[in-house]
Design a protein around this motif. Sequence first.
Motif, PDB file in Angstrom:
ATOM      1  N   SER A  32       0.836  -1.204   0.000  1.00  0.00           N
ATOM      2  CA  SER A  32       0.000   0.000   0.000  1.00  0.00           C
ATOM      3  C   SER A  32       0.865   1.247   0.000  1.00  0.00           C
ATOM      4  O   SER A  32       0.475   2.286  -0.529  1.00  0.00           O
ATOM      5  N   ASP A  33       2.023   1.135   0.613  1.00  0.00           N
ATOM      6  CA  ASP A  33       2.975   2.238   0.690  1.00  0.00           C
ATOM      7  C   ASP A  33       3.745   2.323  -0.626  1.00  0.00           C
ATOM      8  O   ASP A  33       4.455   1.385  -1.003  1.00  0.00           O
ATOM      9  N   THR A  34       3.624   3.438  -1.319  1.00  0.00           N
ATOM     10  CA  THR A  34       4.266   3.556  -2.627  1.00  0.00           C
ATOM     11  C   THR A  34       5.781   3.569  -2.534  1.00  0.00           C
ATOM     12  O   THR A  34       6.471   3.380  -3.541  1.00  0.00           O
ATOM     13  N   ALA A  35       6.319   3.801  -1.334  1.00  0.00           N
ATOM     14  CA  ALA A  35       7.769   3.804  -1.178  1.00  0.00           C
ATOM     15  C   ALA A  35       8.331   2.421  -0.895  1.00  0.00           C
ATOM     16  O   ALA A  35       9.545   2.220  -0.917  1.00  0.00           O
ATOM     17  N   ALA A  36       7.476   1.446  -0.638  1.00  0.00           N
ATOM     18  CA  ALA A  36       7.923   0.104  -0.262  1.00  0.00           C
ATOM     19  C   ALA A  36       7.961  -0.818  -1.477  1.00  0.00           C
ATOM     20  O   ALA A  36       7.195  -0.641  -2.431  1.00  0.00           O
ATOM     21  N   GLU A  87       5.081  -8.829  -9.170  1.00  0.00           N
ATOM     22  CA  GLU A  87       5.947  -7.746  -8.717  1.00  0.00           C
ATOM     23  C   GLU A  87       5.618  -6.465  -9.464  1.00  0.00           C
ATOM     24  O   GLU A  87       5.645  -6.426 -10.694  1.00  0.00           O
ATOM     25  N   GLU A  88       5.311  -5.417  -8.702  1.00  0.00           N
ATOM     26  CA  GLU A  88       5.073  -4.106  -9.273  1.00  0.00           C
ATOM     27  C   GLU A  88       6.375  -3.316  -9.317  1.00  0.00           C
ATOM     28  O   GLU A  88       7.249  -3.468  -8.446  1.00  0.00           O
ATOM     29  N   SER A  89       6.490  -2.460 -10.313  1.00  0.00           N
ATOM     30  CA  SER A  89       7.663  -1.593 -10.403  1.00  0.00           C
ATOM     31  C   SER A  89       7.607  -0.540  -9.302  1.00  0.00           C
ATOM     32  O   SER A  89       6.573  -0.322  -8.676  1.00  0.00           O
ATOM     33  N   ALA A  90       8.739   0.122  -9.074  1.00  0.00           N
ATOM     34  CA  ALA A  90       8.796   1.157  -8.044  1.00  0.00           C
ATOM     35  C   ALA A  90       7.803   2.274  -8.330  1.00  0.00           C
ATOM     36  O   ALA A  90       7.202   2.843  -7.405  1.00  0.00           O
TER      37      ALA A  90
END
Length: 790
Positions: free
Chosen positions: A180-184, A229-232
């Motif tokens: 949920s955290d876009t930085a993780a 896996e999602e990209s950064a």
Amino acid sequence: MLDRRNCLSLLAAAGVGAKVALEPTVSRAQPLGAGVAGASGRATELGRALRELHGSLLVSIREYDGTTLRRAQQFDGDLLTDGPRQWRLKWDTRRVPDGQGWEVALTCTLEKGTAEQTAISVDFPFESWKTANYVMIPGIVYNGNRYRTIGNGYNPDYPADMYYNPQTPLTTSNNPRLASDTAAPSRIELATCSTSAPAMSFFSPKFRKGWIVLTEQGTRLGNSGLSVEESASRESCEFSISAPVVRRQAAGFGDFRPSGDSASDWAPGDAVSIRFQVFTFDADGIPAVLQKFMDVRKSLTGPTVPRNLLPMSKLAELGTDICRGNFTETKAGRYYLPENSRHFQLGWVSGMINTYPMLALNDPTERGRVSDELDFICSRMKGPSGFFYGFISEDGEIRSEKAHPDFPAVQAMVRKNGDVLFWLIKHVMLLKAQGHGDTVKESWELAAAGLAEAFTRTWRKHGEFGQYIVPETGDIAVYNSTAGAIAPAGLALAAEYFHRPDWLTAAEEAAEFYYERDIKSRGFTGGACADISQDADSETAFGLLESFMALYQYTGKKIWLNRAKVQAALCSSWTLAYDPLFPAGSDIARLEGRMAGAVWASSQNKHAAPGVCTSSADHLFKLYRATGDKKYAELISDIQHAHAEAVNMPGHITTDYLIGSSMERIQPSDAEGKDAVGDFIRTRNSWTETNGVLMALELPGIYVRPGEGILIPFDHVEADHVSESRQAAVVRLTNNTAYAARVSVLAETARQAARPLGYTAFLDWPEVEVPAGGSVTVRITRKGNVARQG
């Protein structure tokens, strides 16, 4: 071409990394005009379909140091040269008959050189990705599990901010999830054996399309891996199938540990074949993806072939004998012992559900005992608000569930209260149907009516039922979740029984709310079990199906039947679609168990169980009658047969308890450690025994539509048409088990099947006795009359 089961037996005998050549088997698929030409497949129909979702198909070689990815090399064409190593791909691509899918058998061979700690990965990268996409991996990941998490282990305590807070976000245990955290980092790593079917899927609201990939449990290298896996930037996402599985961490019951996985060493000439099917289709929402999944869930692994082990009548006899022997008297009251404790839990896995089959025996002694238990429940466990407490010790102490030191009020599960309402009404309905209406006590009816009113009052005040309730006041202690999934069914039954249309209105409104919020928007239901958080679970899925079918029965509105179809599809995602391969030497492998139909518990509790907790799941049978769609009958048949695989019988030992006992753990995954895969925990669970007896009671042994060519056995017998006319069917029943069978028969016409089946219909089903190892022939008329022939 090798038989699949023989292939899997070779795989099991060889173990991970053994050099056993397995030929890919492409079944029930039609050849495409051209195969996949190279890695991208841009010239193929499959490639074009993937591009509609901005996706593609790639293959890579992945080299590891332990479980750390050291290097990945992507094929560009069918040949990859890396110094002295040379790898080659061979494709066999065919069209799946539904016209929306493709089947691929991909063989990768190391032609030259050697390779250490290397895996093959089939990758599906998608661009224009949105985190709003619904990601589902059946039995473990729903909506990406992209929710607030708490704890780092089994059954974590709730933080204070979850109490008396209607704004609390849906909160789950520490499960595999997209971030949920876009930085993780955002990555899910699973073994195929950690799912109810080796599959991954997603729905794209942007493109109004769904995507599903199916594969097999493993290859000659052992279990395969599934990863997302999602990209950064979250603008792309890659779904991968790897052979073998190499996870950095393995998921436990709400925690993670080092996986212990390892990639394989390769010698010249070594090869591995991976089979998979890909479906890309138009979809107007999550329900369409769920229904498509149910349609194709067995497409690759093939139809299940369950074993006939234990006639339903023998199962019912043994189960009720165990329950009969567990009636006791404590300081708290008189009741049938739930589970392996002298304390008493209400509903869920325990009290006032196991009483129902005892009442169905129509035995004066057991009827009196059931009456004593209902008296105890209605006098000792009913709170002032009308809601019931969920737990009482043998000494008579009421105890709180999911307690928090800052909030001392005694709480109870909403799920348990839903069970109380549903089953209490079913008890009084059964007594009246048996001709014992004079034994129904006013105190029971007042308790049922008070509970229905409490649910309705809570709905009117809060617009939901919550997850935990305070029986003293009726306040919701913990909001959110689908814990009250079965409450609309209880309200529908109570509305009919007490002639209260306002309760039926509340039932419809609540069921509508759950469908819109939890099915259409979230794509799962959850939070019904006492030992999980608000995780996705199978119990709410089946409970909500019960509610939809009850509403269809009492309103006649087709919308509830249509929603039941969607809900059944969600239920199928929790149910093993194939017979997993278990480690050689494990309990299930030694018994040659066929576990297709075992029901996964929850995203936290990563194991399957024999049957639905706690239900016969006869609502699936009712859905089959109403639709004529055989996939619902097949699902309930799978569930019933998988249950019997876990029952303790002579020569088939699964518990350290009585013959006929069973336990809740069927473990295909390594969530409890690699050594636990396929082993039974040598205990018993009352609820699994209860749902087995309920299946024997509420499901017909065979279902027949004379003159219409329909004959479906649910019992552990073979049923074959001998002859058929418009008025009757002559059927041969063969019992190859070691136990005599009394097979119940439901015969009807299509017109009769269009009318909902009453909750006590089983009382009128005739029975046919079939000796162990023997056959009988019977004539079954359209009016349901059964006569033995010869």
